[in-house]
Design an enzyme around this catalytic site. Structure first.
Site, PDB file in Angstrom:
ATOM      1  N   HIS A 171       0.834  -1.205   0.000  1.00 54.61           N
ATOM      2  CA  HIS A 171       0.000   0.000   0.000  1.00 54.61           C
ATOM      3  C   HIS A 171       0.876   1.266   0.000  1.00 54.61           C
ATOM      4  O   HIS A 171       0.569   2.247   0.684  1.00 54.61           O
ATOM      5  CB  HIS A 171      -0.933   0.015   1.217  1.00 54.61           C
ATOM      6  CG  HIS A 171      -2.036  -1.003   1.151  1.00 54.61           C
ATOM      7  ND1 HIS A 171      -3.206  -0.798   0.453  1.00 54.61           N
ATOM      8  CD2 HIS A 171      -2.128  -2.252   1.695  1.00 54.61           C
ATOM      9  CE1 HIS A 171      -3.992  -1.869   0.580  1.00 54.61           C
ATOM     10  NE2 HIS A 171      -3.358  -2.762   1.322  1.00 54.61           N
ATOM     11  N   ASP A 185      -0.824  -5.071   6.055  1.00 56.75           N
ATOM     12  CA  ASP A 185      -1.822  -5.916   5.395  1.00 56.75           C
ATOM     13  C   ASP A 185      -1.583  -5.973   3.893  1.00 56.75           C
ATOM     14  O   ASP A 185      -0.937  -5.109   3.314  1.00 56.75           O
ATOM     15  CB  ASP A 185      -3.228  -5.382   5.666  1.00 56.75           C
ATOM     16  CG  ASP A 185      -3.426  -3.980   5.111  1.00 56.75           C
ATOM     17  OD1 ASP A 185      -2.480  -3.165   5.222  1.00 56.75           O
ATOM     18  OD2 ASP A 185      -4.514  -3.687   4.570  1.00 56.75           O
ATOM     19  N   GLU A 186      -2.092  -7.009   3.263  1.00 56.69           N
ATOM     20  CA  GLU A 186      -2.136  -7.157   1.811  1.00 56.69           C
ATOM     21  C   GLU A 186      -0.793  -6.854   1.140  1.00 56.69           C
ATOM     22  O   GLU A 186      -0.738  -6.220   0.080  1.00 56.69           O
ATOM     23  CB  GLU A 186      -3.243  -6.263   1.229  1.00 56.69           C
ATOM     24  CG  GLU A 186      -4.624  -6.676   1.723  1.00 56.69           C
ATOM     25  CD  GLU A 186      -5.735  -5.754   1.254  1.00 56.69           C
ATOM     26  OE1 GLU A 186      -6.831  -6.252   0.955  1.00 56.69           O
ATOM     27  OE2 GLU A 186      -5.523  -4.526   1.212  1.00 56.69           O
ATOM     28  N   ALA A 187       0.280  -7.338   1.759  1.00 57.38           N
ATOM     29  CA  ALA A 187       1.617  -7.149   1.183  1.00 57.38           C
ATOM     30  C   ALA A 187       1.903  -8.280   0.195  1.00 57.38           C
ATOM     31  O   ALA A 187       2.874  -9.041   0.351  1.00 57.38           O
ATOM     32  CB  ALA A 187       2.661  -7.101   2.294  1.00 57.38           C
TER      33      ALA A 187
END
Length: 527
Positions: A269, A332-334
């Site tokens: 992100h 998150d969401e790496a």
């Protein structure tokens, strides 16, 4: 005529029973809300409320005096705020004085009242006075918020007689505002603080960076704000807060006993940062700014030492601006970072947080790496989250890591209410008002082995991929966010949809009066 003592006692007992029994009364969906006694209308529900006999409350009127304890400056601050809030909502202009007289509205801090805890209070109302007592300024502030709900809508009138003894179920009661996908000015964040502090929410988590925008000035890396902040989802111009604006929000929130938790999401992100500084990319080439809503495609270059100078500079400046306990580092969401690189990166990021005297908060994916001692994990899974993933979170909890619960299919305020409402997303399913409220944080991860004692609290995130205006923001948040307030504060014994829906309906006129745009859920008996 004097009422016999035994009969008077019976009246009090019946009133106390009615306060709790009303939680489970039957009501037809969509029917007009019945008129409830004031104690039964409170949201969040108090731990204990015992009503006195009818007609024995305090007669509030223009001649009422608000009396702050002259030995405590904190009581004067709370008294002034009460006068300001009553004037704004009811038109009553009440005199505030430093006095220990025993009539009017009395505000007291009793540091020896250990039973009330750090945020609890006691409110008593009788013919001569309304007395608010707390052990701390925060508790006194929450007593004031309860009194605001007890004041008749017309301003003057009878404040129901009786005693409320109250304290929260969970210490952390938060909301998250994403200003990265769509930029919102500081004034909107302050408005959100005011709207939620009245319901005893005590934490504002601000998502300051993402692929679409960087929203806070950083002296050591100025292009983050000037270039990385100049965009958002779609064709908007974006924007960024100055340090002075951020400080003003922190102080504004502090005055309302709300702690600001800033988040810089990493290592994923991060496209806004990567676009601002080419050296943060592994290939040394800056990507274009991004205005879509996909996730998982960006990553800081984990193996470059400049990356850690960057995060240390950013977190250092953020820590200096933030007097609160926490810095949120995302995690998150790496999806573009290998598991090995992710763990190594998060080790270094947590070291930076600790170096500046703060406690790290991260999304629950950190449980699959190496959470530092004391790190707090924020769980955002859903009913379909795998047992393996839940097991990692449970193991972290067993190792002493407190959990903030933000299940996406319960508390993500950017999920649509149903197929007929917009804006919003649906990847976690529809989240109607009842679903957002009707679950128990204390047992939510119990099946995975997480006890209630491991739950620090609850938080309702509001992601803004599809939300770009104040009206849309409020429509998606309200009234679901009041369910968050209820879950975080009210005792477990108060839980029940029918009683909650009635109390929620009673907040409709209050929200209207404050100019809040909200969704009138069809299964709530709005007035």
């Amino acid at each position: 005529m004097r009422v016999p003592r035994t009969f008077a006692a019976l009246l009090v007992l019946m009133a106390a029973v009615s306060c709790s029994a009303a939680q489970g009364d039957d009501a037809k969906p969509g029917a007009p809300a019945p008129v409830l006694p004031a104690f039964q209308r409170l949201l969040p529900a108090p731990e204990r409320a015992v009503a006195a006999a009818p007609g024995t409350g305090y007669p509030l009127g223009p001649g009422t005096v608000i009396r702050a304890d002259p030995s405590s400056p904190d009581t004067r601050e709370a008294a002034d705020r009460l006068a300001e809030q009553l004037r704004a909502t009811s038109g009553l202009s009440l005199l505030v004085v430093d006095s220990d007289e025993r009539e009017g509205i009395l505000l007291r801090i009793d540091e020896g009242a250990a039973r009330l805890g750090a945020e609890g209070y006691e409110l008593t109302s009788g013919p001569g006075a309304v007395t608010l007592t707390a052990r701390t300024p925060a508790g006194l502030f929450y007593a004031v918020q309860t009194l605001r709900q007890l004041v008749p809508a017309a301003g003057g009138g009878l404040v129901q007689g009786g005693t409320i003894t109250d304290r929260p179920r969970f210490a952390y009661r938060g909301v998250m505002l994403d200003i990265a996908r769509h930029y919102f000015p500081v004034g909107q964040a302050k408005r959100y603080v005011d709207q939620l502090a009245q319901y005893k929410v005590n934490t504002l988590h601000v998502h300051l960076s993402d692929d679409q925008g960087w929203r806070l000035a950083v002296d050591a890396w100025p292009r983050l704000a000037t270039y990385g902040g100049a965009g958002e989802v779609g064709a908007g111009l974006g924007g960024a807060w100055s340090k002075e604006e951020y400080r003003s929000l922190v102080e504004y929130a502090r005055e309302r006993h709300v702690e600001v938790v800033p988040e810089i999401d990493m290592p994923g992100h991060t496209n806004a940062a990567l676009a601002s500084y080419a050296e943060l990319n592994c290939d040394g080439k800056a990507p274009a700014r991004y205005t879509g809503i996909k996730v998982g495609f960006s990553s800081l270059c984990v193996r470059k030492e400049v990356t850690y100078r960057f995060i240390d500079d950013v977190l250092g400046e953020l820590a200096e601006l933030t007097p609160g306990r926490y810095l949120h580092i995302g995690g998150d969401e790496a999806h573009s970072t290998t598991a090995e690189d992710y763990a190594a990166f998060m080790d270094r990021a947590q070291e930076s947080v600790a170096r500046y005297g703060k406690t790290a908060v991260a999304w629950h994916q950190l449980a699959g790496a190496r959470p530092a001692d004391g790190a707090v994990l924020q769980y955002w899974g859903t009913a379909s989250t795998s047992a393996t993933e839940k097991g990692k979170v449970a193991d972290a909890a067993k190792n002493g890591h407190p959990l903030i619960l933000s299940p996406a299919d319960r508390l993500y305020l950017d999920m649509k209410y149903d197929a007929t409402t917009g804006p919003g997303l649906t990847w976690a399913g529809y989240v109607p008002v009842r679903r957002a409220y009707d679950w128990d944080p204390g047992t939510y991860l119990g099946g995975a082995g997480v006890p209630e004692s491991a739950v620090l609290g609850v938080e309702a995130p509001l992601w803004t991929e599809t939300i770009g205006t104040r009206a849309d923001l409020e429509f998606m948040a309200f009234p679901r966010v009041l369910g968050l307030a209820e879950l975080g504060w009210a005792p477990k014994t108060a839980h029940g949809w029918t009683g909650y829906a009635r109390r929620l309906a009673d907040q409709g006129p209050r929200l209207d009066e404050q100019g809040v745009t909200f969704y009138r859920a069809p299964d709530v008996p709005w007035s």
